[in-house]
Design a protein around this motif. Sequence first.
Motif, short mmCIF file in Angstrom:
data_model
loop_
_atom_site.label_atom_id
_atom_site.label_comp_id
_atom_site.label_asym_id
_atom_site.label_seq_id
_atom_site.Cartn_x
_atom_site.Cartn_y
_atom_site.Cartn_z
N UNK A 350 0.83 -1.21 0.00
CA UNK A 350 0.00 0.00 0.00
C UNK A 350 0.86 1.25 0.00
N UNK A 351 0.46 2.21 -0.83
CA UNK A 351 1.15 3.50 -0.86
C UNK A 351 1.04 4.19 0.49
N UNK A 352 -0.13 4.09 1.13
CA UNK A 352 -0.37 4.82 2.38
C UNK A 352 0.53 4.36 3.51
N UNK A 353 1.02 3.13 3.45
CA UNK A 353 1.92 2.64 4.50
C UNK A 353 3.13 3.55 4.62
N UNK A 354 3.59 4.06 3.48
CA UNK A 354 4.84 4.83 3.44
C UNK A 354 4.64 6.30 3.75
N UNK A 355 3.41 6.68 4.08
CA UNK A 355 3.15 8.02 4.57
C UNK A 355 2.53 7.98 5.98
N UNK A 356 2.42 6.79 6.53
CA UNK A 356 1.92 6.62 7.89
C UNK A 356 3.04 6.99 8.87
N UNK A 369 13.62 2.77 0.72
CA UNK A 369 14.37 1.94 -0.22
C UNK A 369 13.54 0.74 -0.67
N UNK A 370 12.70 0.22 0.22
CA UNK A 370 11.79 -0.86 -0.17
C UNK A 370 10.84 -0.40 -1.26
N UNK A 371 10.21 0.74 -1.05
CA UNK A 371 9.27 1.27 -2.04
C UNK A 371 9.98 1.57 -3.35
N UNK A 376 10.78 0.21 -8.81
CA UNK A 376 11.82 0.27 -9.83
C UNK A 376 12.02 -1.00 -10.61
N UNK A 377 11.26 -2.04 -10.29
CA UNK A 377 11.42 -3.30 -11.03
C UNK A 377 10.65 -3.26 -12.35
#
Length: 440
Positions: A350-356, A369-371, A376-377
């Motif tokens: 989820x995109x929102x995980x990385x803005x939580x 780096x995970x996102x 990037x794959x």
Amino acid sequence: MAAAVMVTTACAGAGGGGGGGDSDAQSINVLMVNNPQMQDIQKLTADSFTKDTGIKVNYTILPENELRDKVTQDIATQAGQYDVATIGMYEVPIWAKNSWLHEVGSYAQADSKFDYNDLIKPIVTGLSGEDGKLYALPFYGESSFLMYRKDIFKKEGLTMPDNPTWDQVASLAAKLDGAQPGMKGICLRGLPGWGEMGAPLTTVVNTFGGTWFTKDWQAQVNSQPFVDATNFYVNLVRKHGEPGAAQAGFTECLNAMSQSKVAMWYDATSAAGSLEDPSASKVSGKVGYALAPVKETKSSGWLWAWAWAMPKTTKKADAASKFMLWASSKDYENLVGSKLGWSRVPAGKRESTYSNPDYTKVASAFGPLTLQSIEGTDPANPGVQPRPTTGVQFVAIPEFQDLGTTVTQDLSAALTGKKSVKEALDAGQAAAEKVAAKYK
């Protein structure tokens, strides 16, 4: 191989019994891999999902190779023992084409609280069929990157590049051997299995310029780039890898890294959450992260998601879909964060995980780096030449499961000196040519 172990939640009744044969309509059978995130959901189900819905969940948890065998047998033969199973990007499009899976995107899109559009696009694409429909809901997504001990690097006066090459990694591994008593330079999977040793090895093959098959189905398993990559991998493990490498898969390398027995580990980005959990890891706060090592390509990380799929044979689609939606929801991520710690959230979907803010606070070292690695794959073009199918660390054909497993069995034997890499790859080439003949 260890005997299969059945584990049930505290809310579960007796294990076993088919998905349609259980007399209790409010009970479902779930088959899943024994990764840390799955062990967490087992702990949390009774007091949350079951308490709220009345639906009991009977979990069967198996090691990865055994899980793949079990789920393939059950779904392919229409045995109907399970209502939900964890599968991934390799299985989904193939099994959807065979009409073995329920389409589940409609359930997710109909539930406004689920927020379907929040799912990371490459993950959705990888879990969709040729018809564009979603056939599995992601539990967590991942790419691969390099994990290393920042404190050990500092002590030894070493620096990890942000985008390292495999040659640099090999040089670092040699310098890190013995940095602490009994410590080895790197951990790389050597356990046979297309999804065990085969996953990291294939990313190395890709970036060395190799491929399993050319676009017109010419087998390339004993081609020079494939040989060079495999020799590099095997020699690196032999010289500077973990003891007992032929029996080391994801779980064993995770244990080795978290118990301070290795200085570096190249593997799934999803491992970072476990490494940063102070209740389970001795190296929490001591780990640095770098992009997947490369040679001839700009990037080399894999793309994968462990996802919840519903076999067509289930007679409990309503209860199964409720479980799947809960297990892939924002609410479940918040439950993990509040009960077990935010580093253990099943992220990467989820995109929102990385803005939580709660998650980003504990995942600042590895979250971005995970996102970046996931987004990037390019599954259609993971190497230096066109491919006949999509897939970074696998070839999306039914035969690859046996082919990849057979080749890695021989290469695992090469790690112990029982075979040579040449013998293993020559045998693999012959097997790959038989597979290719079906598609030419």
